[in-house]
Design an enzyme around this catalytic site. Sequence first.
Site, PDB file in Angstrom:
ATOM      1  N   TYR A 143       0.846  -1.192   0.000  1.00 18.45           N
ATOM      2  CA  TYR A 143       0.000   0.000   0.000  1.00 18.45           C
ATOM      3  C   TYR A 143       0.878   1.238   0.000  1.00 18.45           C
ATOM      4  O   TYR A 143       1.801   1.349   0.813  1.00 18.45           O
ATOM      5  CB  TYR A 143      -0.931   0.019   1.219  1.00 18.45           C
ATOM      6  CG  TYR A 143      -1.862   1.216   1.217  1.00 18.45           C
ATOM      7  CD1 TYR A 143      -2.859   1.343   0.255  1.00 18.45           C
ATOM      8  CD2 TYR A 143      -1.724   2.236   2.161  1.00 18.45           C
ATOM      9  CE1 TYR A 143      -3.706   2.442   0.225  1.00 18.45           C
ATOM     10  CE2 TYR A 143      -2.580   3.341   2.152  1.00 18.45           C
ATOM     11  CZ  TYR A 143      -3.565   3.433   1.187  1.00 18.45           C
ATOM     12  OH  TYR A 143      -4.403   4.522   1.163  1.00 18.45           O
ATOM     13  N   ASP A 235       9.152   2.447   1.082  1.00 18.19           N
ATOM     14  CA  ASP A 235       8.046   3.232   1.617  1.00 18.19           C
ATOM     15  C   ASP A 235       7.985   2.968   3.117  1.00 18.19           C
ATOM     16  O   ASP A 235       7.455   1.965   3.576  1.00 18.19           O
ATOM     17  CB  ASP A 235       6.735   2.831   0.926  1.00 18.19           C
ATOM     18  CG  ASP A 235       5.550   3.670   1.407  1.00 18.19           C
ATOM     19  OD1 ASP A 235       5.747   4.472   2.357  1.00 18.19           O
ATOM     20  OD2 ASP A 235       4.447   3.519   0.849  1.00 18.19           O
ATOM     21  N   LYS A 264       3.204   9.744   8.565  1.00 15.69           N
ATOM     22  CA  LYS A 264       2.766   9.315   9.902  1.00 15.69           C
ATOM     23  C   LYS A 264       3.620   9.897  11.053  1.00 15.69           C
ATOM     24  O   LYS A 264       3.535  11.089  11.302  1.00 15.69           O
ATOM     25  CB  LYS A 264       2.650   7.792   9.926  1.00 15.69           C
ATOM     26  CG  LYS A 264       1.583   7.359   8.885  1.00 15.69           C
ATOM     27  CD  LYS A 264       1.084   5.972   8.955  1.00 15.69           C
ATOM     28  CE  LYS A 264      -0.097   5.848   7.992  1.00 15.69           C
ATOM     29  NZ  LYS A 264      -0.007   4.775   7.021  1.00 15.69           N
TER      30      LYS A 264
HETATM   31  C1  PLP Z   1      -0.412   5.245   5.430  1.00 19.33           C
HETATM   32  C2  PLP Z   1       0.484   4.844   4.320  1.00 19.33           C
HETATM   33  C3  PLP Z   1       0.562   5.585   3.128  1.00 19.33           C
HETATM   34  C4  PLP Z   1      -0.371   6.741   2.834  1.00 19.33           C
HETATM   35  O1  PLP Z   1      -0.176   7.798   3.713  1.00 19.33           O
HETATM   36  P1  PLP Z   1      -1.351   8.893   3.829  1.00 19.33           P
HETATM   37  O2  PLP Z   1      -0.780   9.909   4.778  1.00 19.33           O
HETATM   38  O3  PLP Z   1      -2.542   8.165   4.356  1.00 19.33           O
HETATM   39  O4  PLP Z   1      -1.581   9.448   2.483  1.00 19.33           O
HETATM   40  C5  PLP Z   1       1.489   5.218   2.179  1.00 19.33           C
HETATM   41  N1  PLP Z   1       2.292   4.174   2.373  1.00 19.33           N
HETATM   42  C6  PLP Z   1       2.258   3.425   3.495  1.00 19.33           C
HETATM   43  C7  PLP Z   1       3.210   2.284   3.667  1.00 19.33           C
HETATM   44  C8  PLP Z   1       1.339   3.732   4.499  1.00 19.33           C
HETATM   45  O5  PLP Z   1       1.275   2.971   5.596  1.00 19.33           O
END
Ligand code: PLP
Length: 446
Positions: A143, A235, A264
Amino acid sequence: RMNHEQSRALYDRALSVLSGGVNSSVRATRPYPFFVEKGDGGHVIDADGNRYIDFVMGYGPLLLGHSLPEQVQSAIQQHAAEGPMYGAPTEVEVELAEFVTRHVPSVEMLRFVNSGTEATVSAVRLARGYTGRDKIVVMQSGYHGAQESTLVEGEGDHTAPSSPGIPESFAEHTLTVPFNDKEAAHEVFEEHGDDIAAVLTEPILGNYGIVHPVEGYHDTLRQLCDDHGSLLIFDEVITGFRVGGLQCAQGAFDIDPDITTFGKIVGGGFPVGAIGGKSEIIEQFTPAGDVFQSGTFSGHPVTMAAGLETLRYAAEHDVYGHVNDLGERLRAGLQDILEDQAPEYTVVGRDSMFKVIFTRDGPDSLEGQCEAGCQQQESCPRFEYCPKTGHDVTQAETERWERLFWPAMKDQGVFLTANQFESQFICDAHTGEDIENALEAYKEAI
Ligand SMILES: *Cc1c(COP(=O)(O)O)cnc(C)c1O
């Protein structure tokens, strides 16, 4: 029993004016979400006054929990009071960048943005701009936020958009491989190596169960990228400043990606994202380079102050020691419960991340299994059975998890992420007593 009248009435109002009653799809829990009145340390209190141990933690950003330490609160309040933002740089964004580059091994330079999604969008554009190539490789069930290039389904080069509203042509440039499958990674590079700008992966899948890499998986990706002139993008939006402490998951796994995306925790609970990496690559962003990147709110002083003081607090107070220790106790306690009640289920997670996956099959004997959560060790009797890919997680009992187990935990005052896929988190404000109470609730609900 808990009363939920106020939440029900608020959801009724919300359905009239907010699409689906929420502003992020995962929040639309069944039959309706509780509305939060306020946080309190490691707990949340809902609109009807019910109290829950909170393991959702905003879906990851809250390392310290809801009651921010004095130094964090006063930095936020001071920056908000002096004027929220300017359209000119401020010292605090330099300080946060200096902090991150000091602690994260592969990061020499950064660009701050406003969400994890924006970070991965910009990282993919940067990799394409830097290499002059179009294709990216992503993991099936990885994701990377709500972005066009990564919302794909299908296998290899047979991919299609996974949402309406995305032109087919986006998916043409995105190749997928199953996580943890070294063979598939080799094959995709054999076929498309010269066209691949980057491999984009979470170091640990954190949004599709918690899937730990098998031994050597990241080394394989690193090597393939090096051999073909492609970039490796980690990521770390969810693992950053969570797994591996201040050095992040890349430090824990001893892998240097070319680009890292953050989000985050690095914003201390405020909207944030960041793209980091080698200066030579990050300097391709405008204005130093030609790859367009810009944002009205990027480097927002309140966010920067919240992120900086949160990370400083973590560095000064052994926050990682505390949350990782509680995580280990919780995962070990869950394994003991499952041995008695559901030996086929798998405890996953590491450091302060945890989840129970309702896997359907397990080994006959659990003798010598990975302690305190699946680490994908080949010597573990569960190795054949524990999820290796996001697809493996979808094959577990996702309906039972969501419809029976999650509500049973909520009724006992334990707030978990509302499906089998999203990670759960321990924060600095959680206590040994919270862990004991959570284990009692699991014992009842499983
Ligand atoms: C939460 C998340 C995202 C997206 O971040 P948002 O601030 O919700 O746009 C992208 N990559 C990973 C691995 C995530 O956990």
